[in-house]
Design an enzyme around this catalytic site. Structure first.
Site, PDB file in Angstrom:
ATOM      1  N   SER A  33      62.382  11.265  18.557  1.00  0.00           N
ATOM      2  CA  SER A  33      62.987  10.354  17.580  1.00  0.00           C
ATOM      3  C   SER A  33      64.496  10.507  17.449  1.00  0.00           C
ATOM      4  O   SER A  33      65.160   9.641  16.894  1.00  0.00           O
ATOM      5  CB  SER A  33      62.338  10.545  16.206  1.00  0.00           C
ATOM      6  OG  SER A  33      62.513  11.880  15.752  1.00  0.00           O
ATOM      7  N   ASP A 320      66.651  10.286   6.440  1.00  0.00           N
ATOM      8  CA  ASP A 320      65.367  10.622   5.837  1.00  0.00           C
ATOM      9  C   ASP A 320      65.200  12.131   5.940  1.00  0.00           C
ATOM     10  O   ASP A 320      66.124  12.832   6.326  1.00  0.00           O
ATOM     11  CB  ASP A 320      64.203   9.829   6.461  1.00  0.00           C
ATOM     12  CG  ASP A 320      63.969  10.144   7.936  1.00  0.00           C
ATOM     13  OD1 ASP A 320      64.445  11.183   8.420  1.00  0.00           O
ATOM     14  OD2 ASP A 320      63.299   9.339   8.615  1.00  0.00           O
ATOM     15  N   HIS A 323      65.804  13.070   9.819  1.00  0.00           N
ATOM     16  CA  HIS A 323      66.737  12.450  10.754  1.00  0.00           C
ATOM     17  C   HIS A 323      68.116  12.206  10.148  1.00  0.00           C
ATOM     18  O   HIS A 323      68.214  11.810   8.983  1.00  0.00           O
ATOM     19  CB  HIS A 323      66.173  11.118  11.255  1.00  0.00           C
ATOM     20  CG  HIS A 323      64.815  11.254  11.878  1.00  0.00           C
ATOM     21  ND1 HIS A 323      63.655  10.975  11.179  1.00  0.00           N
ATOM     22  CD2 HIS A 323      64.436  11.646  13.114  1.00  0.00           C
ATOM     23  CE1 HIS A 323      62.607  11.188  11.972  1.00  0.00           C
ATOM     24  NE2 HIS A 323      63.051  11.595  13.142  1.00  0.00           N
TER      25      HIS A 323
END
Length: 345
Positions: A33, A320, A323
């Protein structure tokens, strides 16, 4: 007033990554990610970010599937090398092989070096990312011809960025690997997979490769939430040890594989510096994230209906609980472009 103006100018300059006069034809991305530009949108997994407020600061306010409010580091790196400002996801049918010729992303949020990691949230395993790359290579040859395709693949910059999920979503959460390996042995196991993967893409034509290390994963907001607001020291120690082993692998493969230019790109210390002193980089806090309460939200828990989400993500190091914000991603990319990746200019 003057102080605020100077601070804004400083932050603006940090985010402007100057173009590098590089002979790089394309950016080809493998990973998780940290660099996924939207591949998870097209697979059956709960780990998605194709909804608001993800992407709210992206061009056009699009929720692209990037786990950020905007761009990820590889987008900034592509731009830094004079290529397009975003790297498209391979599984997105809106893009063609023509689009992928100057940059393509095979990354999948939630994946890792270990196949067990990818099974946790049913995402694309590393071996499948490699299969997609082989398919891409064949498509590129069909589009440009073998000679031109080979030239692009040889001059491309390959970025590999993963490993955090192997520890935080697998080793320290599930029993299987922690029973089978000590932390040090698991690091060696993952580095062995990285070695095989790099060797494989080398034989497929890759020559310019950046292996990205682990961040201070014990300081991610979620981990701090679970540790009374403090960074988890043992996770950071494991990250540093893993990075040392990865750096040693880079040195070994540079000797073993003729013609390869393999570098180790280490995000640990620059991100740790930002986390320890966020104000120096124009942030307000690194302890909590922008989305929701900033303590545990990620994926579907980070949604536009949460009334606690911040209004200005540029004040936060993290978007978040896992991240970074686009602003942080820009700083990390700027650092990489000026250090480890400068060899490719």
């Amino acid at each position: 007033m003057a102080f605020h103006s100077i601070a804004l100018i400083f932050v603006f300059q940090l985010l402007q990554i100057p173009e590098i006069d590089a002979k790089v034809s394309s950016i080809i991305v493998f990973g998780d990610s940290t660099v996924d530009s939207g591949n998870n949108n097209f697979i059956a997994t709960v780990l998605k970010s194709d909804f608001r407020p993800y992407g709210r600061d992206f061009d056009g306010g699009q929720s692209t599937g990037r786990f950020s409010n905007g761009r990820v580091p590889t987008d900034f790196i592509s731009e830094a090398f004079g290529l397009k400002p975003t790297v498209p996801p391979y599984l997105d049918p809106a893009y063609s092989i023509k689009d992928f010729a100057s940059g393509v992303c095979f990354a999948s949020a939630g994946t890792g070096y270990d196949n067990v990691t990818s099974r946790v949230l049913s995402v694309i395993p590393l071996w499948k990312e490699l299969e997609y790359f082989k398919e891409y290579k064949s498509r590129l040859e069909g589009y440009l011809g073998r000679k031109k395709a080979k030239k692009i693949l040889t001059k491309a910059l390959y970025i590999i960025s993963m490993g955090t999920n192997d520890f935080l979503e697998n080793y320290y959460v599930l029993p299987h690997r922690s029973f089978e390996f000590s932390p040090e042995d698991y690091q060696k196991f993952l580095v062995g997979i990285a070695r095989s993967f790099i060797t494989e893409i080398y034989h497929l034509g890759a020559r310019k490769i950046s292996l990205t290390g682990l961040p201070p994963m014990g300081c991610l907001p979620l981990e701090r939430t679970l540790n009374w607001g403090n960074c988890v020291a043992r996770y950071n120690y494991v990250a540093r040890e893993f990075n040392q082993k990865s750096k040693a692998l880079v040195e070994i493969l540079n000797d073993e594989l003729s013609g390869i230019q393999l570098v180790f790109s280490n995000p640990y210390y620059i991100l740790y510096k930002i986390i320890r002193d966020p104000q120096s980089f124009g942030f307000v806090t690194a302890a909590t994230a922008c989305c929701g309460t900033g303590r545990f939200e990620m994926g579907y828990l980070c949604n536009e209906h949460d009334p606690f989400t911040c209004t200005d993500a540029n004040q936060y190091v993290f978007w978040d609980s896992f991240h970074p914000t686009e602003k942080t991603n820009g700083i990390l990319a700027h650092h990489a472009a000026r250090t480890s990746l400068a060899i490719f200019k």
